[in-house]
Scaffold this motif. Structure first.
Motif, PDB file in Angstrom:
ATOM      1  N   THR A  85       0.841  -1.197   0.000  1.00  0.00           N
ATOM      2  CA  THR A  85       0.000   0.000   0.000  1.00  0.00           C
ATOM      3  C   THR A  85       0.877   1.248   0.000  1.00  0.00           C
ATOM      4  O   THR A  85       2.087   1.165   0.268  1.00  0.00           O
ATOM      5  CB  THR A  85      -0.917   0.023   1.233  1.00  0.00           C
ATOM      6  N   GLN A  87       1.224   3.350   2.196  1.00  0.00           N
ATOM      7  CA  GLN A  87       1.842   3.515   3.513  1.00  0.00           C
ATOM      8  C   GLN A  87       3.153   2.737   3.640  1.00  0.00           C
ATOM      9  O   GLN A  87       3.928   2.982   4.570  1.00  0.00           O
ATOM     10  CB  GLN A  87       0.866   3.059   4.610  1.00  0.00           C
ATOM     11  N   ASP A  88       3.392   1.814   2.712  1.00  0.00           N
ATOM     12  CA  ASP A  88       4.618   1.011   2.753  1.00  0.00           C
ATOM     13  C   ASP A  88       5.776   1.643   1.987  1.00  0.00           C
ATOM     14  O   ASP A  88       6.876   1.091   1.987  1.00  0.00           O
ATOM     15  CB  ASP A  88       4.348  -0.381   2.172  1.00  0.00           C
TER      16      ASP A  88
END
Length: 358
Positions: A85, A87-88
């Motif tokens: 995602t 966020q990674d």
């Protein structure tokens, strides 16, 4: 009898010698009352002193509506494979840099925007990202990229496991052909996973990045109105329909994209570039001179560093044009394929967009 893996599991060294009757007896006694791991777990044995670290099992773990993941256990560590995602992205940067894939760092956010459900990451029990891979899907075909494993965790089967998960996902969504650009280090793994070599791709870099050429008269700046025609030309030549990638790379170019047209106004070629990279670069074979003109158009603009371009070595015309303009081949990769070949016009493909999207 549990065999070599079982004997190793019970602390007996069976490698490179015949196991005696006494050791077999000890092994059988240790296995009494339970089913050995070799009969109830999927096993990915690896050669070498760290072979025992490649024993692993997997089960599906829910990650929310529509989500999917697998929890995996080894004898020494636990890790999970899940969807990558946005966020990674912060965790991906040090992983890619350590794995020698720094070129993917600048593009990973775009890859996710173009194919939000196409990328996976492997996370260990401490929550640290240890592997990643993904693919852009182009209808019946997909292009795999961003494959990396933490160097400290390599040779434990993690790369093969996450790649197998991706290939299974691609099979489930109807992809019949998977393509990728393999480094020398990764070619062995891909061959084991059913990939075959097609040709070599050269990574060219211009030695004199300050030298600029004149803008040829036959070249025009690419505009938003041209994107549909560029996508159609790209599909005819590459065999891949990829409008999201073409539109995305054009947006990155920021005035550094050019096209050529025939006397009748039909689009015959295009090239895109950014301050450090050039490609994709496509020119129809009926207008071979357009390929050189498009390169000159891109070189008429300044670059921040020596520009890099990924060119199939089987397109000798493109290689000769690059050499005349001061480019040299710094290294090579191997184009590999799993599944039926994609019908394309190889002589028209002068350069890829990136090593991660083709």
């Amino acid at each position: 009898k549990c065999g070599a893996l079982g004997r190793r599991h019970h602390g007996i060294r069976p490698r490179h010698r015949r196991v005696g009757a006494e050791e077999e007896k000890r092994c059988q006694q240790a296995c009494q009352g339970h089913t050995h791991a070799a009969s109830r777990r999927r096993i990915m044995p690896q050669a070498g002193p760290r072979a025992q670290r490649s024993l692993w099992s997997a089960r599906f773990v829910p990650t929310g509506p529509g989500g999917w993941s697998r929890l995996c256990h080894t004898l020494f560590m636990e890790f999970s494979v899940r969807a990558f995602t946005p966020q990674d992205l912060a965790a991906f940067t040090p992983l890619a840099r350590a794995a020698g894939l720094a070129a993917a760092i600048d593009y990973m956010g775009d890859y996710l925007a173009w194919q939000p459900d196409g990328y996976l990451c492997g996370v260990n029990g401490n929550g640290h990202m240890v592997s990643a891979v993904g693919a852009q899907r182009y209808g019946h075909a997909a292009f795999i990229g961003a494959m990396c494993v933490d160097p400290a965790q390599q040779r434990q089967g993690l790369g093969g496991h996450i790649l197998a998960e991706l290939l299974q996902h691609l099979d489930e969504v109807g992809v019949t052909t998977s393509l990728l650009e393999a480094t020398t280090m990764g070619q062995g793994l891909y061959a084991k996973m059913g990939f075959v070599a097609e040709h070599e791709t050269g990574v060219f870099r211009r030695t004199n990045s300050a030298e600029r050429t004149a803008l040829p008269r036959c070249c025009q700046p690419l505009t938003t109105a041209d994107l549909d025609a560029v996508t159609a030309l790209d599909a005819r030549c590459t065999g891949l329909l990829r409008p999201r990638v073409i539109h995305g790379l054009a947006a990155q170019s920021r005035g550094r994209a050019f096209i050529t047209r025939s006397s009748g106004g039909a689009l015959t070629g295009y090239i895109m570039a950014n301050p450090t990279r050039m490609g994709p670069w496509v020119a129809e074979t009926t207008r071979a001179e357009d390929g050189e003109a498009l390169l000159d158009a891109a070189l008429s603009l300044p670059f921040e560093d020596a520009p890099v371009i990924y060119t199939p070595l089987c397109n000798q015309r493109a290689v000769q044009v690059l050499e005349r303009r001061g480019f040299t081949c710094a290294r090579t990769m191997k184009r590999m394929r799993r599944g039926p070949a994609v019908a394309c016009v190889q002589e028209a493909i002068h350069a890829l967009g990136t090593a991660g999207v083709g």
